[in-house]
Design a protein around this motif. Structure first.
Motif, PDB file in Angstrom:
ATOM      1  N   ARG A 186      36.739  49.621  41.424  1.00  0.00           N
ATOM      2  CA  ARG A 186      35.854  50.027  40.338  1.00  0.00           C
ATOM      3  C   ARG A 186      35.197  48.809  39.696  1.00  0.00           C
ATOM      4  O   ARG A 186      34.034  48.846  39.353  1.00  0.00           O
ATOM      5  N   ASP A 187      35.944  47.752  39.549  1.00  0.00           N
ATOM      6  CA  ASP A 187      35.376  46.548  38.946  1.00  0.00           C
ATOM      7  C   ASP A 187      35.942  45.316  39.653  1.00  0.00           C
ATOM      8  O   ASP A 187      36.868  44.668  39.154  1.00  0.00           O
ATOM      9  N   PRO A 188      35.411  44.990  40.846  1.00  0.00           N
ATOM     10  CA  PRO A 188      35.977  43.863  41.603  1.00  0.00           C
ATOM     11  C   PRO A 188      35.824  42.533  40.875  1.00  0.00           C
ATOM     12  O   PRO A 188      36.715  41.686  40.937  1.00  0.00           O
ATOM     13  N   LYS A 189      34.714  42.362  40.154  1.00  0.00           N
ATOM     14  CA  LYS A 189      34.473  41.081  39.481  1.00  0.00           C
ATOM     15  C   LYS A 189      35.565  40.788  38.461  1.00  0.00           C
ATOM     16  O   LYS A 189      36.074  39.680  38.366  1.00  0.00           O
ATOM     17  N   LYS A 190      35.921  41.803  37.711  1.00  0.00           N
ATOM     18  CA  LYS A 190      36.959  41.653  36.690  1.00  0.00           C
ATOM     19  C   LYS A 190      38.281  41.243  37.329  1.00  0.00           C
ATOM     20  O   LYS A 190      39.007  40.402  36.803  1.00  0.00           O
ATOM     21  N   PHE A 191      38.545  41.844  38.499  1.00  0.00           N
ATOM     22  CA  PHE A 191      39.793  41.507  39.182  1.00  0.00           C
ATOM     23  C   PHE A 191      39.768  40.075  39.703  1.00  0.00           C
ATOM     24  O   PHE A 191      40.731  39.337  39.537  1.00  0.00           O
ATOM     25  N   PHE A 192      38.644  39.672  40.312  1.00  0.00           N
ATOM     26  CA  PHE A 192      38.552  38.310  40.849  1.00  0.00           C
ATOM     27  C   PHE A 192      38.699  37.281  39.738  1.00  0.00           C
ATOM     28  O   PHE A 192      39.307  36.232  39.916  1.00  0.00           O
ATOM     29  N   GLU A 193      38.135  37.595  38.579  1.00  0.00           N
ATOM     30  CA  GLU A 193      38.223  36.669  37.450  1.00  0.00           C
ATOM     31  C   GLU A 193      39.642  36.535  36.923  1.00  0.00           C
ATOM     32  O   GLU A 193      39.968  35.550  36.265  1.00  0.00           O
ATOM     33  N   SER A 194      40.476  37.550  37.167  1.00  0.00           N
ATOM     34  CA  SER A 194      41.847  37.494  36.671  1.00  0.00           C
ATOM     35  C   SER A 194      42.694  36.487  37.469  1.00  0.00           C
ATOM     36  O   SER A 194      43.790  36.136  37.046  1.00  0.00           O
ATOM     37  N   GLY A 195      42.205  36.062  38.641  1.00  0.00           N
ATOM     38  CA  GLY A 195      42.897  35.034  39.404  1.00  0.00           C
ATOM     39  C   GLY A 195      44.120  35.511  40.156  1.00  0.00           C
ATOM     40  O   GLY A 195      44.939  34.708  40.579  1.00  0.00           O
ATOM     41  N   GLN A 196      44.231  36.817  40.346  1.00  0.00           N
ATOM     42  CA  GLN A 196      45.372  37.328  41.099  1.00  0.00           C
ATOM     43  C   GLN A 196      45.000  37.455  42.568  1.00  0.00           C
ATOM     44  O   GLN A 196      43.823  37.563  42.916  1.00  0.00           O
ATOM     45  N   SER A 197      46.021  37.479  43.403  1.00  0.00           N
ATOM     46  CA  SER A 197      45.750  37.659  44.826  1.00  0.00           C
ATOM     47  C   SER A 197      45.507  39.139  45.104  1.00  0.00           C
ATOM     48  O   SER A 197      46.085  39.998  44.446  1.00  0.00           O
ATOM     49  N   ILE A 198      44.650  39.406  46.074  1.00  0.00           N
ATOM     50  CA  ILE A 198      44.295  40.797  46.399  1.00  0.00           C
ATOM     51  C   ILE A 198      45.540  41.505  46.933  1.00  0.00           C
ATOM     52  O   ILE A 198      46.168  41.023  47.875  1.00  0.00           O
ATOM     53  N   PHE A 264      39.146  45.684  50.179  1.00  0.00           N
ATOM     54  CA  PHE A 264      37.728  45.313  50.247  1.00  0.00           C
ATOM     55  C   PHE A 264      37.347  45.008  51.697  1.00  0.00           C
ATOM     56  O   PHE A 264      38.176  44.509  52.459  1.00  0.00           O
ATOM     57  N   TYR A 265      36.089  45.253  52.022  1.00  0.00           N
ATOM     58  CA  TYR A 265      35.598  44.894  53.346  1.00  0.00           C
ATOM     59  C   TYR A 265      35.639  43.372  53.506  1.00  0.00           C
ATOM     60  O   TYR A 265      35.182  42.634  52.623  1.00  0.00           O
ATOM     61  N   GLY A 266      36.184  42.926  54.615  1.00  0.00           N
ATOM     62  CA  GLY A 266      36.137  41.503  54.962  1.00  0.00           C
ATOM     63  C   GLY A 266      37.111  40.618  54.207  1.00  0.00           C
ATOM     64  O   GLY A 266      37.229  39.442  54.519  1.00  0.00           O
ATOM     65  N   LEU A 267      37.787  41.137  53.188  1.00  0.00           N
ATOM     66  CA  LEU A 267      38.735  40.316  52.422  1.00  0.00           C
ATOM     67  C   LEU A 267      40.143  40.854  52.651  1.00  0.00           C
ATOM     68  O   LEU A 267      40.387  42.045  52.496  1.00  0.00           O
ATOM     69  N   GLU A 268      41.010  39.956  53.014  1.00  0.00           N
ATOM     70  CA  GLU A 268      42.360  40.391  53.376  1.00  0.00           C
ATOM     71  C   GLU A 268      43.297  40.355  52.173  1.00  0.00           C
ATOM     72  O   GLU A 268      43.084  39.570  51.239  1.00  0.00           O
ATOM     73  N   PRO A 269      44.322  41.212  52.180  1.00  0.00           N
ATOM     74  CA  PRO A 269      45.301  41.143  51.084  1.00  0.00           C
ATOM     75  C   PRO A 269      46.013  39.796  51.071  1.00  0.00           C
ATOM     76  O   PRO A 269      46.301  39.230  52.124  1.00  0.00           O
ATOM     77  N   GLY A 270      46.262  39.307  49.878  1.00  0.00           N
ATOM     78  CA  GLY A 270      46.923  38.004  49.743  1.00  0.00           C
ATOM     79  C   GLY A 270      45.959  36.898  49.369  1.00  0.00           C
ATOM     80  O   GLY A 270      46.378  35.879  48.838  1.00  0.00           O
ATOM     81  N   TRP A 271      44.687  37.092  49.607  1.00  0.00           N
ATOM     82  CA  TRP A 271      43.704  36.064  49.278  1.00  0.00           C
ATOM     83  C   TRP A 271      43.434  36.045  47.784  1.00  0.00           C
ATOM     84  O   TRP A 271      43.481  37.080  47.118  1.00  0.00           O
ATOM     85  N   VAL A 272      43.115  34.874  47.281  1.00  0.00           N
ATOM     86  CA  VAL A 272      42.694  34.732  45.887  1.00  0.00           C
ATOM     87  C   VAL A 272      41.234  34.292  45.903  1.00  0.00           C
ATOM     88  O   VAL A 272      40.879  33.341  46.600  1.00  0.00           O
ATOM     89  N   ILE A 273      40.388  34.984  45.171  1.00  0.00           N
ATOM     90  CA  ILE A 273      38.954  34.675  45.151  1.00  0.00           C
ATOM     91  C   ILE A 273      38.660  33.883  43.893  1.00  0.00           C
ATOM     92  O   ILE A 273      38.946  34.335  42.788  1.00  0.00           O
ATOM     93  N   ASN A 274      38.104  32.695  44.071  1.00  0.00           N
ATOM     94  CA  ASN A 274      37.709  31.860  42.935  1.00  0.00           C
ATOM     95  C   ASN A 274      36.196  31.951  42.789  1.00  0.00           C
ATOM     96  O   ASN A 274      35.443  31.374  43.580  1.00  0.00           O
ATOM     97  N   LEU A 275      35.751  32.710  41.798  1.00  0.00           N
ATOM     98  CA  LEU A 275      34.310  32.922  41.631  1.00  0.00           C
ATOM     99  C   LEU A 275      33.621  31.675  41.088  1.00  0.00           C
ATOM    100  O   LEU A 275      32.464  31.424  41.374  1.00  0.00           O
ATOM    101  N   LYS A 276      34.357  30.893  40.293  1.00  0.00           N
ATOM    102  CA  LYS A 276      33.748  29.746  39.631  1.00  0.00           C
ATOM    103  C   LYS A 276      33.402  28.649  40.636  1.00  0.00           C
ATOM    104  O   LYS A 276      32.297  28.117  40.644  1.00  0.00           O
ATOM    105  N   ASP A 277      34.372  28.314  41.487  1.00  0.00           N
ATOM    106  CA  ASP A 277      34.151  27.253  42.476  1.00  0.00           C
ATOM    107  C   ASP A 277      33.687  27.793  43.824  1.00  0.00           C
ATOM    108  O   ASP A 277      33.516  27.034  44.769  1.00  0.00           O
ATOM    109  N   GLN A 278      33.523  29.098  43.901  1.00  0.00           N
ATOM    110  CA  GLN A 278      33.107  29.755  45.141  1.00  0.00           C
ATOM    111  C   GLN A 278      33.999  29.365  46.318  1.00  0.00           C
ATOM    112  O   GLN A 278      33.518  28.856  47.337  1.00  0.00           O
ATOM    113  N   CYS A 279      35.280  29.541  46.135  1.00  0.00           N
ATOM    114  CA  CYS A 279      36.170  29.278  47.263  1.00  0.00           C
ATOM    115  C   CYS A 279      37.239  30.358  47.343  1.00  0.00           C
ATOM    116  O   CYS A 279      37.475  31.087  46.389  1.00  0.00           O
ATOM    117  N   ILE A 280      37.824  30.455  48.513  1.00  0.00           N
ATOM    118  CA  ILE A 280      38.863  31.455  48.748  1.00  0.00           C
ATOM    119  C   ILE A 280      40.172  30.737  49.019  1.00  0.00           C
ATOM    120  O   ILE A 280      40.211  29.779  49.798  1.00  0.00           O
TER     121      ILE A 280
END
Lengths: 294, 192
Positions: A186-198, A264-280
């Motif tokens: 529902r809100d992927p951006k909010k989740f990515f910003e929380s810094g948790q792993s998928i 999510f498509y293309g993103l595996e569980p366990g990954w952490v998405i860093n939106l600020k530095d654009q890295c996984i």
């Protein structure tokens, strides 16, 4: 005295008077109501509350309560049709017409696989997982005007909807998401910003397993062989020519599916998405990898 | 045991090291405290926000940090739109919705679309469905001329007089009855 004199007199009077301002105006008559109960004429009466009882004492009883009698609405035995309704899974509807509308308005990219995240992103659909909403029920309203070749993943679909999408050469899958993964979708951006792993996606509950493993409903856990057989069966039933997926120029896009554990498509569980530095951040630890792979 | 706990020495033991916490009333119950030992700095041990920062955490798991990963395209797909996407002209719109046309601006009146690029024509149902009023909102230009055109169009289609109400300041026209589909059709034909 003529009227002219009166006018002039009034004008001179006006000139001498102060300007109308907040300081010298007063409320319209009847603007304020006296909150006190008067004791004058009629004041010693009932004050509009009637004689005795609920009106005077302000104990308005709940609807249907008969002051201790067995209430009328409980006297007859009844069949409890809606028993457990508050525990059932709900799928808020989204019609094929609305889907076509968001495609027409360029809110949805049909060159990519569509899932609940992209439909919510369009801003035309919303749901609340905490109200037992488990995703999209794609309804057949507008099935006749639907004209898009898509790879869509919804949570519930009827036979007519499956036929309408496969008629246009598209692909539909029904997939289950647990409430926690629905919050992420529902809100992927909010989740990515929380810094948790998928996290991992959970498997469906026992009463939903039949739906999501059957080829008829294009379940995501169904046998692909069975699904291709059922595609042909449905084409014959509704009388349209089945598109051959293998010959399609968009074959790769149409065959893109999520893993049953993937959110999510293309993103595996366990990954952490860093939106600020654009890295996984991908876990290297074998213990973590084993956990997220299971 | 209870008697032991109630003894003064035990009481003092509980508050050992937390002299700042002891209230004025309770201070004389326990061990004697000189005023210097009661610090004025407040310490909220129950409040999580006031607890000191944890430093030197041992990294439990190792992560591989990948900058500019190929999967970033999937992440961007999930991020919300920064603004409402612009609509590209298409050959056909199967949903029945039509975007606003250029020619609409040449007319003496104009109906503005809303943020979702829908026509601002609505149905207002009130009095338990007894009263239905179709409302055309966001009208610019000559509203009275538009009122005449709308009335004329509805009269030709339904072959009877249909009541309307014009609100010039509010920039809307109300039509008595449910004529939303007809009005939409009219507005689309004009290019609004």
């Amino acid at each position: 005295m003529g009227s002219r004199q009166i006018t002039e007199k009034a004008l001179t009077m006006l000139r001498s008077l102060p300007r109308v301002s907040l300081g010298n105006i007063r409320d319209n008559p009847g603007y304020k109501k006296n909150p006190k109960r008067g004791r004058g004429q009629h004041g010693g009466d009932k004050h509009g509350a009637g004689n005795k009882g609920s009106g005077q004492r302000q104990n308005y009883m709940r609807l249907g309560y008969e002051t201790g009698n067995n209430p009328f609405y409980l006297r007859m035995p009844h069949e409890h049709y809606y028993k457990g309704h508050h525990l059932r899974r709900q799928y808020p509807p989204f019609s094929l017409h609305e889907l076509q509308l968001i495609i027409d308005k360029d809110r949805l990219d049909i060159s990519k696989p569509i899932d609940i995240a992209s439909i919510v992103k369009s801003g035309m659909y919303n749901f609340t997982p905490d109200e037992k909403h488990f995703g999209i029920n794609l309804t057949d309203v507008g099935a006749d005007c639907f004209a898009a070749k898509i790879n869509i993943e919804v949570q519930w679909a009827s036979e007519q909807v499956i036929a309408a999408i496969e008629k246009m050469g598209g692909v539909i899958t029904t997939a289950y998401y647990d409430p926690h993964s629905l919050y992420l979708l529902r809100d992927p951006k909010k989740f990515f910003e929380s810094g948790q792993s998928i996290p991992r996606r959970m498997i469906p509950p026992p009463d939903a397993i039949e739906y999501y493993t059957s080829a008829k409903s294009r379940g995501y856990l169904a046998d692909p062989e069975e699904i291709s057989k059922d595609r042909l069966r449905l084409a014959q039933k509704y009388g349209y020519e089945l598109h051959v997926l293998e010959d399609d120029p968009n074959y790769e896009m149409l065959c893109e599916r999520k893993d049953p554990r993937q959110i999510f498509y293309g993103l595996e569980p366990g990954w952490v998405i860093n939106l600020k530095d654009q890295c996984i951040l991908k876990p290297k630890d074998s213990e973590l990898q084993r956990f997220f792979a299971s | 045991m209870a008697t032991v706990w109630r003894s003064q020495s035990a009481f003092a033991r509980i508050f050992a090291g937390k002299s700042g916490l002891i209230l004025n009333n309770t201070a004389d119950l326990g061990a004697k405290l000189n005023p210097a030992s009661i610090s004025t700095l407040k310490k909220h041990y129950s409040n999580y926000a006031h607890s000191p920062f944890v430093r030197k955490i041992q990294e439990q798991y190792e992560f591989e940090i990948i900058k500019n990963p190929p999967e970033w395209e999937y992440v961007q797909r999930l991020l919300p739109f920064e603004s409402i996407p612009k609509i590209t002209p298409k050959a056909a719109y199967p949903s029945g919705w039509i975007p606003q046309k250029e020619e609409a601006s040449n007319l003496p009146y104009f109906i503005e679309r809303n943020k979702n690029q829908d026509l601002s024509i609505y149905l207002d149902i009130s009095y338990r469905g007894m009263r239905k009023i179709s409302k055309i909102k966001k009208i610019e230009g000559d509203i009275w001329l538009m009122n005449d055109d709308v009335k004329d169009f509805l009269k030709k289609r339904y072959k009877r007089y249909i009541e309307t109400r014009v609100h010039e300041l509010g920039k809307f026209i109300e039509v008595k009855g449910d004529y939303v589909n007809a009005l939409n059709e009219w507005a689309y034909s004009k290019g609004f």
